[in-house]
Write a protein that holds these residues in place. Sequence first.
Motif, PDB file in Angstrom:
ATOM      1  N   ALA A 189       0.825  -1.215   0.000  1.00  0.00           N
ATOM      2  CA  ALA A 189       0.000   0.000   0.000  1.00  0.00           C
ATOM      3  C   ALA A 189       0.856   1.261   0.000  1.00  0.00           C
ATOM      4  CB  ALA A 189      -0.937  -0.012   1.210  1.00  0.00           C
ATOM      5  N   GLN A 190       1.836   1.323   0.916  1.00  0.00           N
ATOM      6  CA  GLN A 190       2.644   2.551   0.985  1.00  0.00           C
ATOM      7  C   GLN A 190       3.549   2.695  -0.236  1.00  0.00           C
ATOM      8  OE1 GLN A 190       6.140   3.102   1.700  1.00  0.00           O
ATOM      9  NE2 GLN A 190       6.656   0.928   1.548  1.00  0.00           N
ATOM     10  N   SER A 191       4.052   1.583  -0.760  1.00  0.00           N
ATOM     11  CA  SER A 191       4.941   1.650  -1.913  1.00  0.00           C
ATOM     12  C   SER A 191       4.201   2.125  -3.157  1.00  0.00           C
ATOM     13  CB  SER A 191       5.572   0.277  -2.174  1.00  0.00           C
ATOM     14  OG  SER A 191       6.448   0.329  -3.275  1.00  0.00           O
ATOM     15  N   PHE A 192       2.989   1.623  -3.371  1.00  0.00           N
ATOM     16  CA  PHE A 192       2.208   2.036  -4.541  1.00  0.00           C
ATOM     17  C   PHE A 192       1.928   3.530  -4.480  1.00  0.00           C
ATOM     18  CE2 PHE A 192      -1.470   2.757  -7.174  1.00  0.00           C
ATOM     19  CZ  PHE A 192      -1.281   1.925  -8.259  1.00  0.00           C
ATOM     20  N   LEU A 193       1.524   4.012  -3.310  1.00  0.00           N
ATOM     21  CA  LEU A 193       1.205   5.433  -3.172  1.00  0.00           C
ATOM     22  C   LEU A 193       2.421   6.305  -3.464  1.00  0.00           C
ATOM     23  CD1 LEU A 193      -0.638   7.785  -2.235  1.00  0.00           C
ATOM     24  CD2 LEU A 193       0.250   7.389   0.068  1.00  0.00           C
TER      25      LEU A 193
ATOM     26  N   GLY B  58       5.419  -0.828  -6.107  1.00  0.00           N
ATOM     27  CA  GLY B  58       6.290   0.267  -6.516  1.00  0.00           C
ATOM     28  C   GLY B  58       6.754   0.229  -7.950  1.00  0.00           C
ATOM     29  N   SER B  59       7.044  -0.962  -8.466  1.00  0.00           N
ATOM     30  CA  SER B  59       7.576  -1.025  -9.830  1.00  0.00           C
ATOM     31  C   SER B  59       6.487  -0.844 -10.878  1.00  0.00           C
ATOM     32  CB  SER B  59       8.289  -2.373 -10.049  1.00  0.00           C
ATOM     33  OG  SER B  59       7.380  -3.443  -9.938  1.00  0.00           O
ATOM     34  N   THR B  60       5.253  -1.177 -10.520  1.00  0.00           N
ATOM     35  CA  THR B  60       4.153  -1.051 -11.483  1.00  0.00           C
ATOM     36  C   THR B  60       3.561   0.350 -11.512  1.00  0.00           C
ATOM     37  OG1 THR B  60       2.592  -1.834  -9.791  1.00  0.00           O
ATOM     38  CG2 THR B  60       3.518  -3.483 -11.277  1.00  0.00           C
ATOM     39  N   SER B  61       3.564   1.040 -10.368  1.00  0.00           N
ATOM     40  CA  SER B  61       2.859   2.322 -10.294  1.00  0.00           C
ATOM     41  C   SER B  61       3.461   3.416 -11.183  1.00  0.00           C
ATOM     42  CB  SER B  61       2.752   2.785  -8.841  1.00  0.00           C
ATOM     43  OG  SER B  61       4.018   2.870  -8.239  1.00  0.00           O
ATOM     44  N   PRO B  62       4.798   3.603 -11.263  1.00  0.00           N
ATOM     45  CA  PRO B  62       5.301   4.654 -12.162  1.00  0.00           C
ATOM     46  C   PRO B  62       4.960   4.382 -13.624  1.00  0.00           C
ATOM     47  CG  PRO B  62       6.996   3.995 -10.590  1.00  0.00           C
ATOM     48  CD  PRO B  62       5.900   2.992 -10.484  1.00  0.00           C
ATOM     49  N   LEU B  63       5.060   3.101 -14.041  1.00  0.00           N
ATOM     50  CA  LEU B  63       4.689   2.763 -15.412  1.00  0.00           C
ATOM     51  C   LEU B  63       3.220   3.048 -15.672  1.00  0.00           C
ATOM     52  CD1 LEU B  63       6.597  -0.601 -16.006  1.00  0.00           C
ATOM     53  CD2 LEU B  63       6.917   1.531 -17.271  1.00  0.00           C
ATOM     54  N   LEU B  64       2.370   2.644 -14.715  1.00  0.00           N
ATOM     55  CA  LEU B  64       0.932   2.860 -14.853  1.00  0.00           C
ATOM     56  C   LEU B  64       0.619   4.342 -14.953  1.00  0.00           C
ATOM     57  CD1 LEU B  64      -2.059   1.990 -14.746  1.00  0.00           C
ATOM     58  CD2 LEU B  64      -1.870   2.017 -12.238  1.00  0.00           C
TER      59      LEU B  64
ATOM     60  N   LEU C 171      -7.237   3.864  -6.916  1.00  0.00           N
ATOM     61  CA  LEU C 171      -6.655   2.546  -6.673  1.00  0.00           C
ATOM     62  C   LEU C 171      -5.680   2.603  -5.492  1.00  0.00           C
ATOM     63  CD1 LEU C 171      -6.053  -0.413  -7.370  1.00  0.00           C
ATOM     64  CD2 LEU C 171      -4.453   0.403  -9.125  1.00  0.00           C
ATOM     65  N   ALA C 172      -4.848   3.646  -5.455  1.00  0.00           N
ATOM     66  CA  ALA C 172      -3.910   3.816  -4.343  1.00  0.00           C
ATOM     67  C   ALA C 172      -4.663   3.982  -3.032  1.00  0.00           C
ATOM     68  CB  ALA C 172      -3.015   5.031  -4.606  1.00  0.00           C
ATOM     69  N   ALA C 173      -5.765   4.740  -3.050  1.00  0.00           N
ATOM     70  CA  ALA C 173      -6.564   4.938  -1.837  1.00  0.00           C
ATOM     71  C   ALA C 173      -7.164   3.628  -1.349  1.00  0.00           C
ATOM     72  CB  ALA C 173      -7.675   5.954  -2.116  1.00  0.00           C
ATOM     73  N   GLY C 174      -7.640   2.805  -2.295  1.00  0.00           N
ATOM     74  CA  GLY C 174      -8.200   1.507  -1.922  1.00  0.00           C
ATOM     75  C   GLY C 174      -7.180   0.627  -1.229  1.00  0.00           C
ATOM     76  N   LEU C 175      -5.952   0.638  -1.720  1.00  0.00           N
ATOM     77  CA  LEU C 175      -4.889  -0.156  -1.090  1.00  0.00           C
ATOM     78  C   LEU C 175      -4.586   0.336   0.320  1.00  0.00           C
ATOM     79  CD1 LEU C 175      -2.421  -0.542  -4.113  1.00  0.00           C
ATOM     80  CD2 LEU C 175      -3.887  -2.319  -3.121  1.00  0.00           C
ATOM     81  N   LEU C 176      -4.624   1.645   0.528  1.00  0.00           N
ATOM     82  CA  LEU C 176      -4.397   2.196   1.865  1.00  0.00           C
ATOM     83  C   LEU C 176      -5.490   1.757   2.838  1.00  0.00           C
ATOM     84  CD1 LEU C 176      -3.332   5.845   0.905  1.00  0.00           C
ATOM     85  CD2 LEU C 176      -1.849   4.050   1.810  1.00  0.00           C
ATOM     86  N   LEU C 177      -6.734   1.743   2.385  1.00  0.00           N
ATOM     87  CA  LEU C 177      -7.844   1.323   3.248  1.00  0.00           C
ATOM     88  C   LEU C 177      -7.780  -0.167   3.559  1.00  0.00           C
ATOM     89  CD1 LEU C 177     -10.709   3.422   1.620  1.00  0.00           C
ATOM     90  CD2 LEU C 177      -9.562   3.845   3.799  1.00  0.00           C
ATOM     91  N   ILE C 178      -7.357  -0.973   2.591  1.00  0.00           N
ATOM     92  CA  ILE C 178      -7.173  -2.409   2.836  1.00  0.00           C
ATOM     93  C   ILE C 178      -6.080  -2.620   3.887  1.00  0.00           C
ATOM     94  CG2 ILE C 178      -6.324  -4.560   1.804  1.00  0.00           C
ATOM     95  CD1 ILE C 178      -7.712  -3.665  -0.802  1.00  0.00           C
ATOM     96  N   ALA C 179      -5.008  -1.839   3.793  1.00  0.00           N
ATOM     97  CA  ALA C 179      -3.922  -1.939   4.772  1.00  0.00           C
ATOM     98  C   ALA C 179      -4.407  -1.586   6.169  1.00  0.00           C
ATOM     99  CB  ALA C 179      -2.765  -1.029   4.358  1.00  0.00           C
ATOM    100  N   ALA C 180      -5.267  -0.569   6.273  1.00  0.00           N
ATOM    101  CA  ALA C 180      -5.821  -0.194   7.581  1.00  0.00           C
ATOM    102  C   ALA C 180      -6.628  -1.344   8.174  1.00  0.00           C
ATOM    103  CB  ALA C 180      -6.695   1.053   7.433  1.00  0.00           C
ATOM    104  N   GLY C 181      -7.424  -2.002   7.345  1.00  0.00           N
ATOM    105  CA  GLY C 181      -8.207  -3.150   7.819  1.00  0.00           C
ATOM    106  C   GLY C 181      -7.328  -4.310   8.255  1.00  0.00           C
ATOM    107  N   ALA C 182      -6.252  -4.566   7.489  1.00  0.00           N
ATOM    108  CA  ALA C 182      -5.329  -5.645   7.844  1.00  0.00           C
ATOM    109  C   ALA C 182      -4.663  -5.379   9.191  1.00  0.00           C
ATOM    110  CB  ALA C 182      -4.269  -5.801   6.753  1.00  0.00           C
TER     111      ALA C 182
END
Length: 432
Positions: A241-245, A374-380, A399-410
């Motif tokens: 989550a943090q790497s994608f953001l 991290g490696s996919t997000s700059p290309l995307l 999409l980045a926000a969704g990953l952050l919310l999933i991380a909070a739940g985990a």
Amino acid sequence: MVGSLGPALQSVETLHLSSANLGAVASFYVVGAVVGALIFGWITDRHGRRFVFYVTLIVYLCGVFLSAFAWDFWSFAIFRMITGLGIGGEYAAINSAIDELIPAKYRGRVDLVVNGSFWLGAAGGALAVPFLLDQRLFAPDIGWRLGFGIGAILGLGILLLRRFVPESPRWLVTHGQNEKAEETVTEIEKGIAKAAGRYPPAPQESIEVHPKKSFGIGLILSSMIGKYRKRSILALTLMIAQSFLYNSVFFTFGLVLSHFYGVPSERIGLYLLPLAIGNFCGPLFLGTLFDTVGRKAMIAGTFAISGLLLLITAYLFAAGFLTPVTQTLAWFSIFFFASAAASSAYLTVSEIFPLETRALAIACFYALGTAIGGSTSPLLFGWLIESGSAWRVSAGYALAAGLLLIAAGAELMLGIDAEGKSLESIADPLSS
């Protein structure tokens, strides 16, 4: 600095890179960081934290110095990958050393502030870019090269400072170097006695360890995917989550300012400066709460708040309600919380696994999280920005926000209350 220089590198007078090229360069850097983390993480657990400090910094310096002499896309991408090799190794060695040398009462806040201090350098880089890109001072193909040269010079100064960091006594004991561990602890206690006027009280607990010169990779990995499987899931979720953001925003924010707001290349650093300040202020002002309120509440809270703020910002950006200034203010607010969340991801990984696996665990989850997120997000985002559609870029932010919310739940489901506890009570050493 790299994010600020991006638009300038698209000029025919410099490297003439496209937005997709810049996204690919960022991905090369991230791939280097992934490989470096795995290689140096294993070396850190096997040969010690202090030794790897020097090796990784030298690799990083070589990459930065060579980047100043890049002549096309491929040379720049390869030199950035070498830089990433050094940075990936730094994460494993530094976070291992921090947690093993800092008292449990203050471990959370110190870890967050040290990781957050990254952004003081980012602020300096952002301030330097308008000066470096001023064509009244430097030719277009000279200023950006000087930026990388300055980075290499600063790194040489850090080489001298590293000698003040001792080897981890915990690592020394578990690897059969008890005398060196005693010497290190004695020096630390003398410093405390000199400052406080008395020696620290004797510990009330003890643990028996069976030292080895090295621990097999099979034993290390089996503990991570066996006994500590749920902790591994948590660590990977936080890291992705943090790497994608971070990789999506900071490698491409300059392109967003240039393409959607028409901000000149030489002024982009001024917009990145508030983001860097927000990223440092978050861990600085929230760090104490990770030791007092607790890990689980603060980690879940910072991930959730940054995710919700990002969703709102994504919509406002796509709908055209933001200006360069209000967009920057929105990012400042998001990263105030997201920076504490990102730093807490490294804190989590370095706390919840056994001593003998600490550096490799940091390396593995940094590598996996960065490889996936991290490696996919700059290309995307390079592709989304090149499309010219604000709504497509907004979808990437969502999409980045969704990953952050999933991380909070985990974190709420799998998080560990590690505040104030010794590392050995959180995870038994494999040698105990």
